[in-house]
Design a protein around this motif. Structure first.
Motif, short mmCIF file in Angstrom:
data_model
loop_
_atom_site.label_atom_id
_atom_site.label_comp_id
_atom_site.label_asym_id
_atom_site.label_seq_id
_atom_site.Cartn_x
_atom_site.Cartn_y
_atom_site.Cartn_z
N ILE A 22 0.84 -1.21 0.00
CA ILE A 22 0.00 0.00 0.00
C ILE A 22 0.87 1.26 0.00
N PHE A 23 2.06 1.19 0.62
CA PHE A 23 2.94 2.36 0.68
C PHE A 23 3.47 2.74 -0.71
N ASN A 24 3.51 1.77 -1.63
CA ASN A 24 4.03 2.07 -2.97
C ASN A 24 3.11 2.98 -3.77
N ILE A 25 1.86 3.06 -3.35
CA ILE A 25 0.93 3.93 -4.09
C ILE A 25 0.41 5.06 -3.21
N ALA A 26 0.92 5.16 -2.00
CA ALA A 26 0.42 6.18 -1.07
C ALA A 26 1.16 7.50 -1.26
#
Ligand SMILES: Cc1cc2nc3c(=O)[nH]c(=O)nc-3n(C[C@H](O)[C@H](O)[C@H](O)COP(=O)(O)OP(=O)(O)OC[C@H]3O[C@@H](n4cnc5c(N)ncnc54)[C@H](O)[C@@H]3O)c2cc1C
Lengths: 276, 375
Positions: free
Chosen positions: B325-329
């Motif tokens: 999720i952090f890769n698109i946050a």
């Protein structure tokens, strides 16, 4: 009282593993495991349940490459009576319109021997995700169309009626449909059974019949890529969102991280105050 | 009938009109409704239809299929959202919705007025109707589109949609087939601004349908609207399996309240039985496009991302620094959600106290800064 159901099942790639080759821009298919479309298992269960309750037969139908036989073997293991695989190069590249053309022709042929009361599909496939095949079959076969079923109420084969709950965005509705009917079912419609040992043993002895385009008497121009109005013009990886600023609550403190993030949100348009 | 109520509109009857008239090639939107209540997606699509029709040099039109009871009111609304023409097909068999008579009525209208494009919401009804009509007309239908554009050269509709669970995007065309049909998921396009002063033409059509239809509705149970809808929410705070228990969702309710938003969930949380399936965001749930999406204790599986990637801003809270999720946050906080979420609530309260009550997003700033952030 007995019902003959045809369940349509599809072999699909495990979609979580499908990727685009960044060099060639084409789909990487190699090494991706195939599974039975999960929603179709609920369609199989619905058909078996009705047969067990009211008598009759369940025929499983699939269109796909020769290896899709595995999928039909699997559903035979659940106790399906007959399995038919449509496999022919002429079917390749079919969109939903060409798919329903072929499946409908096969169902008509099945119906000649043993009239079909119900066609049951999963609500959609996980690779194509369209939900268009069930309704397309209803139209082609002139059957009542009832989709997104979240609960089967009852089947009155004497009166030729089926009642089922359909899930809508705004609620649910109970529909009564004349037989023959084409249904699509959701994952909440039922719980899938475990294959029993006697069924598995019986399945080992059952053939998977393979039919070609010629066997179903279908015009080739209506099949596969030729019979498909839609064309894939381009495929590409979804536009990637970039990784942004990630703060660690451990490095500072949850409160400090929260304050920094709130600052950033205010920079990005979050407003607080009396105007709000 | 709409025309008698609003003198700005011209009324004309379908009877006696030439089959191939000047409306050929128009962009139609089928207005989905339960009684007098239109589905929000219909108005989202009206805005798209306007844009596409402008690119084609044709007209945007709306289609209202029903028993006639609420058709006039819906037609007025459609005009305010940009329809230049509204086709009303009225027949008792068209209400409540069942696929067979609806598809016959729509196919009848298509035969008479030859639209170039038909758009429907990718809802249970929209998909049902679209599939039936496309089969009858033997034309191309693309499901769940997330972007639509007119090819400047060929003038074909380029329909882009996710496939394989969102891992791949595909652009689909239907050369040599009319009408070109597409369904679009609710929440993908912003809703058009209504203009109460807009004018349009209303055309009525009486389809010939059997009084007795193969499917009839016995009951309708509207879902209790105890929870605010995800569609149209500016802020969504979603929880996943990281919430550990149903009762911990009260924490997210609190955060959502402070941010003026509503609570959503991952399938992980839905499957665990903590949240109703109607709150699920993702491939098999809803597609949402809030200004701010807060993902709490959600790993970021591709199927979840498929439903929320169009948010202007994504904030992720997760104790696993490697969570996808952090890769698109846009922003992330690595930490225990049971510490981070209360800290956020405290911080928001503090800031609100300083400046008075209320919180709101400036959508224009949010969109601008999003574009800058994407560069
Ligand atoms: C055909 C198909 C369709 C699907 N459709 C959807 C869909 O529509 N929507 C959807 O969401 N999923 C969908 N899925 C499921 C999807 O693949 C994932 O399984 C699901 O999204 C996982 O949910 P989750 O992120 O809540 O759970 P998990 O993947 O288990 O993630 C939980 C996260 O919580 C974090 N966490 C745990 N404790 C804490 C804590 N104390 N503090 C902070 N963080 C913590 C963990 O680090 C982890 O990252 C679908 C799957 C398939 C096969």
């Amino acid at each position: 009282m007995s019902v003959h159901s045809v369940v349509c099942v599809k072999q699909v790639p495990d979609t979580t593993q499908v990727r685009i080759d960044p060099e060639t821009g084409s789909l990487i298919r190699q090494g991706i495991p195939s599974v039975i479309n999960p929603f179709d298992l609920h369609a199989v269960e619905a058909a078996l349940h009705l047969r067990d309750e009211q008598g009759g037969r369940v025929t499983a139908l699939s269109m796909g490459p020769p290896q899709a036989e595995e999928t039909l073997r699997k559903v035979l293991g659940f106790g399906v009576d007959r399995a038919v695989l449509l496999s022919d190069r002429a079917f390749a590249g079919a969109d939903t319109l060409a798919t329903t053309f072929a499946l409908a022709a096969a169902i008509r042929k099945i119906s000649e021997e043993d009239p079909v009361d119900l066609v049951i599909c999963g609500k959609q496939s996980i690779d194509g995700d369209t939900g268009q095949v069930g309704p397309g079959l209803a139209r082609r076969l002139g059957m009542s169309q009832v989709t997104y079923i979240c609960g089967l109420e009852d089947l009155d084969s004497e009166a030729g009626l089926i009642r089922a709950w359909r899930q809508l965005e705004s609620g649910r509705e109970l529909l009564e449909a004349k037989l023959p009917a084409a249904l699509t079912v959701t994952e909440v419609c039922n719980r899938i059974r475990y294959a029993s040992l006697p069924d598995l043993i019986a399945a080992a002895g059952k053939p998977v019949e393979v039919w070609s385009a010629g066997d179903i008497g279908a015009e080739r121009s209506r099949l596969g890529l030729k019979g498909s109005p839609t064309r894939v013009n381009k495929i590409f990886a979804p536009p990637a969102r970039k990784r942004g600023e990630i703060f660690s609550a451990a490095d500072s403190s949850p409160a400090a991280a929260a304050a920094t993030v709130m600052d950033r949100l205010q920079d990005r348009g979050l407003k607080m105050g009396r105007s709000a | 009938m709409a025309g008698t109520r609003n003198n700005k509109k011209k009324e004309s009857s379908a009877a006696g009109k030439a089959g191939a008239d000047s409306n050929t090639g128009d962009v139609w939107v089928v207005i989905e409704h339960e009684g007098d209540l239109a589905a929000r997606v219909s108005w989202e699509l009206m805005g798209e239809a306007r844009r596409l029709a402008a690119d084609l040099g044709t007209q945007p039109a709306a289609v209202v299929l029903g028993d006639g009871e609420n058709s006039g009111q819906l037609a007025e609304q459609a005009i305010s959202y940009g329809a230049a023409i509204v086709y009303i097909a009225a027949h008792a068999a068209l209400s409540p919705f069942t696929a067979e008579p609806q598809s016959r009525a729509l196919a009848g209208l298509v035969g008479k007025y030859s639209p170039g494009i038909i758009l429907l919401g990718a809802t249970t009804r929209g998909r049902d109707l679209a599939s039936a009509v496309a089969t009858d007309l033997e034309t191309g239908l693309t499901a769940d589109c997330t972007s639509l554009e007119i090819d400047p050269g060929t003038k074909l509709l380029r329909q882009t949609r996710p496939a394989f669970g969102g891992n791949i995007m595909a652009t689909i065309i239907s050369p040599g087939h009319l009408p070109q049909m597409a369904t679009v998921r609710p929440g993908v396009f912003p809703i058009a601004k209504a203009d109460a002063g807009a004018t349009g033409k209303v055309v009525t059509y009486r389809p010939r349908l059997a009084a007795v239809q193969p499917v009839r509705r016995l009951h309708y149970l509207p879902e209790l609207e105890d929870e605010a809808s995800l569609q149209g929410a500016d802020v969504i705070v979603s929880g996943g399996r990281g919430m550990h228990q149903a009762r911990n969702f009260s924490l997210l309710e609190d955060l959502a309240r402070e941010l003026g938003g509503v609570v959503g969930a991952s399938r992980g949380a839905v499957d665990a039985g903590w949240v109703s399936a109607r709150r699920q965001v993702g491939q098999t749930g809803q597609t949402v496009r809030p200004v701010l999406y807060v993902a709490v204790g959600i790993s970021g599986a591709i199927q979840h991302l498929a439903g929320m990637q169009q948010a202007d801003i994504v904030l992720a809270i997760n104790n696993d620094p490697t969570a996808p999720i952090f890769n698109i946050a846009d922003f992330g906080i690595v930490g225990d959600l049971f510490e981070v979420v209360p800290a956020l609530i405290t911080e928001i309260k503090k800031r609100k106290d300083g400046a008075g009550a209320g919180i709101v997003f400036d959508r224009v700033v949010a969109e601008q800064t999003r574009k800058e952030a994407a560069k």
